[in-house]
Write a protein that holds these residues in place. Structure first.
Motif, PDB file in Angstrom:
ATOM      1  N   SER A  37     -51.077  -3.082  48.096  1.00  0.00           N
ATOM      2  CA  SER A  37     -52.438  -2.530  48.102  1.00  0.00           C
ATOM      3  C   SER A  37     -52.533  -1.391  49.115  1.00  0.00           C
ATOM      4  O   SER A  37     -53.178  -0.369  48.857  1.00  0.00           O
ATOM      5  CB  SER A  37     -53.451  -3.631  48.410  1.00  0.00           C
ATOM      6  N   ARG A  51     -58.106  -3.560  48.281  1.00  0.00           N
ATOM      7  CA  ARG A  51     -58.335  -4.518  49.371  1.00  0.00           C
ATOM      8  C   ARG A  51     -57.004  -4.994  49.935  1.00  0.00           C
ATOM      9  O   ARG A  51     -56.141  -5.455  49.210  1.00  0.00           O
ATOM     10  CB  ARG A  51     -59.154  -5.708  48.863  1.00  0.00           C
ATOM     11  N   THR A  59     -54.336 -10.080  46.936  1.00  0.00           N
ATOM     12  CA  THR A  59     -54.548  -9.619  45.563  1.00  0.00           C
ATOM     13  C   THR A  59     -54.190 -10.752  44.611  1.00  0.00           C
ATOM     14  O   THR A  59     -53.033 -11.156  44.530  1.00  0.00           O
ATOM     15  CB  THR A  59     -53.695  -8.367  45.279  1.00  0.00           C
ATOM     16  N   ASP A  75     -52.052  -2.676  40.595  1.00  0.00           N
ATOM     17  CA  ASP A  75     -51.698  -3.469  41.781  1.00  0.00           C
ATOM     18  C   ASP A  75     -51.583  -4.931  41.358  1.00  0.00           C
ATOM     19  O   ASP A  75     -52.585  -5.578  41.077  1.00  0.00           O
ATOM     20  CB  ASP A  75     -52.818  -3.261  42.822  1.00  0.00           C
TER      21      ASP A  75
HETATM   22 MG    MG Z   1     -52.554  -6.730  47.635  1.00  0.00          MG
END
Ligand code: MG
Ligand code: GTP
Length: 192
Positions: A37, A51, A59, A75
């Motif tokens: 991320s 985030r 994530t 992601d």
């Molecule tokens: Mg992540």
């Protein structure tokens, strides 16, 4: 590449939520906490669009970031986080496989590794899996700011040997220090 209008598009938990259309996709793969991320934020020069967290497992879904309507950064959830419950591991593994199996718009897989460590068993499994998808990939060894600059080439070479890469690109990266970005953009643009 100069990114002007990156935006979060969707957090997908199933195939039918993947964005429709044919925009190329560059997908981030790597163990939890390696900086996937952070990679997205650094490349698009935004602090917190994706985030990030000190706690591995941030994530949990498949996040699609639309980059100027030119392509998506995708992601993926991280693998290999020991504190995940067995069920969570199965779920994140299934997300990763389900996404990579369809691979319709995937132009490039970016496998992130930690420059400080020998690739883990999970990294090696993921690397083999990537080879079997036959999709193009590059390897980035992240957190290069954590070692002396004079050690960077040596560590990259060591990881290259461990993986046995001979035909694909492997480069250092630091999401933290924002060095090496131009090299990486140059590489990504070859696939767009
Ligand atoms: Mg992540
Ligand atoms: P999951 O979402 O759990 O799969 O993790 P992730 O791979 O998305 O990692 P994330 O980007 O959330 O980063 C994890 C932690 O590592 C955060 O505290 C980041 O600030 C830190 N981090 C990421 N990249 C770098 C880097 O290049 N250098 C340093 N020093 N820290 C980094």
């Amino acid at each position: 590449m100069i990114v002007k209008n990156p935006r979060f598009e969707i957090s997908a938990v199933s195939k039918k939520q993947y964005p429709k259309g044919n925009l190329p996709e560059i997908v981030l793969v790597g163990k939890s906490n390696v900086g996937k991320s952070s990679f997205v934020n650094t490349m698009i020069n935004r602090k917190n669009l994706a985030r990030t967290s000190n706690t591995p497992g941030k994530t949990r879904q498949i996040n699609f970031y639309n980059i100027d309507d030119k392509f998506y950064f995708v992601d993926l959830p991280g693998y290999g986080f020991s504190k995940m419950s067995k069920k969570e591991k199965v779920i994140s593994g299934r997300y990763i496989e389900e996404y990579l199996e369809q691979g319709k718009n995937v132009r490039l897989i970016v496998l992130l590794l930690d420059i400080r460590h020998k690739p883990t068993e999970d990294d090696m499994l993921m690397y083999d899996y990537i080879l079997r998808t036959n999709l193009p990939f590059i390897v980035l060894t992240n957190k290069a700011d954590k070692i002396a600059i004079t050690k960077v080439d040596v560590e990259v070479e060591r990881i290259k040997q461990t993986l046995g890469i001979s035909f694909s690109t492997i480069l250092p990266f630091s999401a933290e220090r924002k060095i090496y970005i131009d090299n990486v953009w140059e590489e990504l643009e070859k696939f767009l």
